[in-house]
Write an enzyme that holds these catalytic residues in place. Structure first.
Site, PDB file in Angstrom:
ATOM      1  N   GLU A 278       0.873  -1.294   0.017  1.00 24.69           N
ATOM      2  CA  GLU A 278       0.016  -0.111   0.147  1.00 24.69           C
ATOM      3  C   GLU A 278       0.784   1.310   0.064  1.00 24.69           C
ATOM      4  OE1 GLU A 278      -2.797   0.472   3.427  1.00 24.69           O
ATOM      5  OE2 GLU A 278      -3.336   2.459   2.500  1.00 24.69           O
TER       6      GLU A 278
ATOM      7  N   ARG B 189       5.696 -12.549   9.194  1.00 23.13           N
ATOM      8  CA  ARG B 189       6.464 -11.505   9.094  1.00 23.13           C
ATOM      9  C   ARG B 189       7.789 -11.398   9.468  1.00 23.13           C
ATOM     10  NH1 ARG B 189       2.318  -7.458   8.577  1.00 23.13           N
ATOM     11  NH2 ARG B 189       3.844  -5.558   8.767  1.00 23.13           N
TER      12      ARG B 189
ATOM     13  N   LYS C 164       5.005   0.702   9.218  1.00 22.16           N
ATOM     14  CA  LYS C 164       4.770   1.954   8.580  1.00 22.16           C
ATOM     15  C   LYS C 164       4.133   3.294   9.311  1.00 22.16           C
ATOM     16  CE  LYS C 164       3.332   0.228   4.683  1.00 22.16           C
ATOM     17  NZ  LYS C 164       2.750   0.006   3.350  1.00 22.16           N
TER      18      LYS C 164
HETATM   19  P1  ATP Z   1       3.040  -2.292   7.635  1.00 21.91           P
HETATM   20  O1  ATP Z   1       2.459  -2.871   8.958  1.00 21.91           O
HETATM   21  O2  ATP Z   1       4.292  -1.676   8.059  1.00 21.91           O
HETATM   22  O3  ATP Z   1       2.431  -0.802   7.219  1.00 21.91           O
HETATM   23  P2  ATP Z   1       1.756  -3.437   5.755  1.00 21.91           P
HETATM   24  O4  ATP Z   1       1.760  -5.156   5.870  1.00 21.91           O
HETATM   25  O5  ATP Z   1       0.662  -2.660   6.058  1.00 21.91           O
HETATM   26  O6  ATP Z   1       3.026  -3.201   6.559  1.00 21.91           O
HETATM   27  P3  ATP Z   1       1.858  -3.395   2.953  1.00 21.91           P
HETATM   28  O7  ATP Z   1       2.350  -2.220   2.117  1.00 21.91           O
HETATM   29  O8  ATP Z   1       0.485  -3.866   2.953  1.00 21.91           O
HETATM   30  O9  ATP Z   1       2.349  -3.071   4.586  1.00 21.91           O
HETATM   31  O10 ATP Z   1       2.727  -4.743   2.763  1.00 21.91           O
HETATM   32  C1  ATP Z   1       3.125  -5.284   1.407  1.00 21.91           C
HETATM   33  C2  ATP Z   1       3.424  -6.462   1.527  1.00 21.91           C
HETATM   34  O11 ATP Z   1       4.548  -6.833   2.241  1.00 21.91           O
HETATM   35  C3  ATP Z   1       2.354  -7.441   2.042  1.00 21.91           C
HETATM   36  O12 ATP Z   1       2.271  -8.593   1.342  1.00 21.91           O
HETATM   37  C4  ATP Z   1       3.038  -7.537   3.504  1.00 21.91           C
HETATM   38  O13 ATP Z   1       2.492  -8.779   3.961  1.00 21.91           O
HETATM   39  C5  ATP Z   1       4.386  -7.576   3.340  1.00 21.91           C
HETATM   40  N1  ATP Z   1       5.016  -7.335   4.523  1.00 21.91           N
HETATM   41  C6  ATP Z   1       4.833  -6.254   5.150  1.00 21.91           C
HETATM   42  N2  ATP Z   1       5.517  -6.239   6.364  1.00 21.91           N
HETATM   43  C7  ATP Z   1       6.334  -7.288   6.416  1.00 21.91           C
HETATM   44  C8  ATP Z   1       7.422  -7.859   7.366  1.00 21.91           C
HETATM   45  N3  ATP Z   1       7.439  -7.137   8.320  1.00 21.91           N
HETATM   46  N4  ATP Z   1       7.803  -9.131   6.877  1.00 21.91           N
HETATM   47  C9  ATP Z   1       7.322  -9.621   5.828  1.00 21.91           C
HETATM   48  N5  ATP Z   1       6.532  -9.312   4.894  1.00 21.91           N
HETATM   49  C10 ATP Z   1       6.038  -7.987   5.340  1.00 21.91           C
HETATM   50 MG    MG Z   2      -1.131  -1.958   5.441  1.00 21.70          MG
END
Ligand code: ATP
Ligand code: MG
Length: 577
Positions: free
Chosen positions: A51, A275, A285
């Site tokens: 995102e 994760r 984020k």
């Molecule tokens: P955050 O919680 O940091 O905002 P998010 O999961 O909301 O992270 P996205 O932009 O939705 O962030 O993530 C894009 C992809 O990266 C998704 O498939 C998510 O599962 C993966 N991802 C995000 N954070 C991690 C992590 N710490 N380890 C592995 N994969 C991750």
């Molecule tokens: Mg997210």
């Protein structure tokens, strides 16, 4: 039939021209089995779907390496898809940084897509679900929806609007789309099961009213699809075979599959993995944004940030990050990895590739009394002992030098073998010198200058009579030194698990107040004068350093990437031995 099916053997990485070192893991095993069974005709199509509401961090690197890595290994494709269904938090700046970071990590997307480009299709599918009796317009407020949803132990209550006629639903949804209703007054919900033990299945919201402008599609829409109604269908549109995401989406999988099944469209398989969590590091984020907004760091690319742009600026290499991601593997249970493991991968890579140089961070003046005034000696120094092709350079030596304050003790403690009165040390690539005395500031008693003599017969560092010195120290010629700024970093958080600690409370309290120390008067060897931002060096005996974009031809600026001491490697050795 069997002869036409691609099988695991013919798709093995070497045969496919991929990386032979691909680590095995359960996601890869699923892909291998699907190739073997001929599911999707052996096709592998993955995607990385961030995102655009912030910069990518090291956790995302794990997902990028997994998704792009599998596609590469099996001759498949991997898309970059911006999962941009929430206009309020998303920005073009983030879109651009994400693409830069994915490419920097070493991956070129096979396709670049925006979920928002699918809004027309998603809208048509929403209408289809209404017509099938699988969706309804609900007039409950967000708070009421929450109340009606029930809890893990209590079933939900059906919305009083659940049994509206298809005609009424179609009319209201159309009017939602046309902007007739204010934000939050109605939603479109799927009609699944208010009694389901899975809360995600209790008539989840598909569309909400939001009169907001979108960074990619502008003002076209005033209703926006929810993540769950966007993600799986976007995967389906792109014919994703393996939709790999993190474990928190496990509970969403039944809904993911429900939408795909009700719509009768191409069914990707969602697979969840753990994760990445790292000690002393925050990977969210939302919280990283708070650090930026509150000025705790200088920006998303502050070298203390775990963002890819931050650690790039810090001097980490994409190779090291990929190696780290390969080593940690993927699993089905969330844990926490040691930051030391990442640092170890960085040191390994920099040790092999970084050019060596000499820099003195806390200068102490040394005068070689028996060295001729005005003379300069050019001494040959090795650029990288790990790589002969890196060659050598000439380093000027003269009567007045700088050494580290730490490398001199007027009164040496037991076991101190560096410079002290009457003691001899080796100057790296230079001569053996012996300390003959000191000058002090009469007011403070502080040593301001160390006097030494050198042995001209020891050029290059060895005594013809074979006498031994216990210590070699680095130095810079005062006359030739370049003044530089060096930024020394420590962990941004004081506690090992800032992600989980103070979950509801004041996580900011864990911020390390001393995570940055600026040395503004470092003395650098002259080869470090005209350096380009991003260049990486090992400052001998000090660590690895990377030229910061703030650097100027007048004053180079370096970031300490990481010190030399490898606690992790040491621990491994102790465990083995
Ligand atoms: P955050 O919680 O940091 O905002 P998010 O999961 O909301 O992270 P996205 O932009 O939705 O962030 O993530 C894009 C992809 O990266 C998704 O498939 C998510 O599962 C993966 N991802 C995000 N954070 C991690 C992590 N710490 N380890 C592995 N994969 C991750
Ligand atoms: Mg997210």
């Amino acid at each position: 039939m069997a002869a036409e099916e691609p099988n695991a053997e013919s798709m093995n990485p070497e045969a496919a021209g991929g990386s032979p070192a691909a680590p095995s893991n359960f996601v890869r095993d699923i892909v291998l089995a699907d190739i073997a069974s001929g599911k999707h005709g052996g096709r592998v199509q993955t995607r990385f779907p961030p995102e655009p509401n912030g910069y990518l961090h090291i956790g995302h690197a794990k997902s990028i390496c997994l998704n792009f890595g599998l596609a590469r290994e099996f001759g498949g494709k991997c898309n970059l898809r911006f999962d941009d269904s929430n206009p309020c938090k998303e920005e073009v700046e983030y879109v651009e940084s994400i693409l830069t970071d994915v490419r920097w990590l070493g991956f070129e997307p096979d396709g670049i897509f925006y979920a928002s480009d699918y809004f027309d299709q998603l809208h048509a599918w929403a209408v289809q679900l209404i017509k099938q009796g699988d969706a309804y317009v609900c007039d409950l407020t967000a708070e009421q929806v929450r109340e009606y949803r029930g809890t893990l132990t209590e079933p939900g209550k059906e919305s009083p609007w659940r049994n509206r006629s298809i005609e009424e639903n179609l009319d209201l949804f159309e009017r939602m789309k046309n902007g007739e209703f204010p934000d939050g007054t109605r939603t479109l919900r799927s009609k699944v099961d208010m009694g389901s033990p899975n809360l995600n299945m209790r008539d989840p919201v598909m569309y909400r009213i939001l009169h907001a402008s979108h960074h990619h599609v502008g003002d076209k829409w005033c209703i926006y699809p929810m993540y769950d109604f966007t993600h799986g269908q976007s995967d389906s549109i792109e014919q994703i075979t393996h939709s790999i995401c993190t474990l928190e989406f496990e509970d969403h999988r039944p809904l993911y599959d429900w939408y795909i099944q009700r719509l009768g469209i191409f069914p990707p398989q969602q697979i969840e993995f753990d994760r990445l969590n790292l000690t002393y590091t925050l990977l969210s984020k939302r919280r990283l944004l708070a650090l930026v907004q509150q000025g705790v760091v200088s920006g998303w690319d502050d070298p203390r940030m775990p963002t890819l742009s931050g650690i790039r600026r810090r001097g980490y290499t994409p190779e090291a990050i990929r190696t780290f991601c390969g080593r940690i593997g993927v699993s089905k249970t969330n844990g926490i990895n040691e930051l030391g493991l990442l640092e170890h991968a960085v040191r390994e890579d920099l040790n092999a590739h970084a050019l060596r140089a000499m820099a003195v961070l806390r200068p102490l003046k040394v005068v070689i009394d028996n060295y001729p005034d005005g003379q300069t000696d050019e001494l040959e120094a090795v650029n990288n002992p790990e790589d002969a092709s890196a060659g050598t350079r000439m380093v000027p030596f003269s009567k007045v030098l700088y050494i580290e304050q730490d490398d001199f003790r007027e009164v040496p403690p037991k076991g101190y073998y560096r410079l002290s009165p009457g003691k001899e040390v080796r100057l790296r690539y230079g001569y053996l010198i012996t300390c003959t005395g000191v000058e002090k500031d009469p007011a403070t008693g502080e040593v301001t200058t160390v006097h030494c003599t050198y042995d001209p017969a020891t050029r290059g560092g060895n005594a013809p009579d074979g006498r031994k010195v216990k210590s070699t120290i680095h130095w810079v010629s005062a006359e030739h030194a370049v003044d530089g700024e060096v930024r020394l970093y420590d962990n941004l958080f004081l506690t090992a698990n800032p992600n989980q600690e103070n979950e509801g409370g004041d996580w900011m309290a864990n911020v390390n107040p001393n995570s940055l120390e600026v040395v503004s008067d470092a003395k650098l060897e002259p080869s470090l004068k005209a350096v380009a931002a991003g260049a990486r060096y090992q400052f001998e005996r000090l660590g690895y350093f990377c030229v910061d974009p703030d650097t100027t031809p007048e004053k180079p600026v370096f970031n300490r990437t990481i010190g030399l001491r490898d606690a992790w490697a040491k621990m491994q050795k102790t465990q083995q031995g």
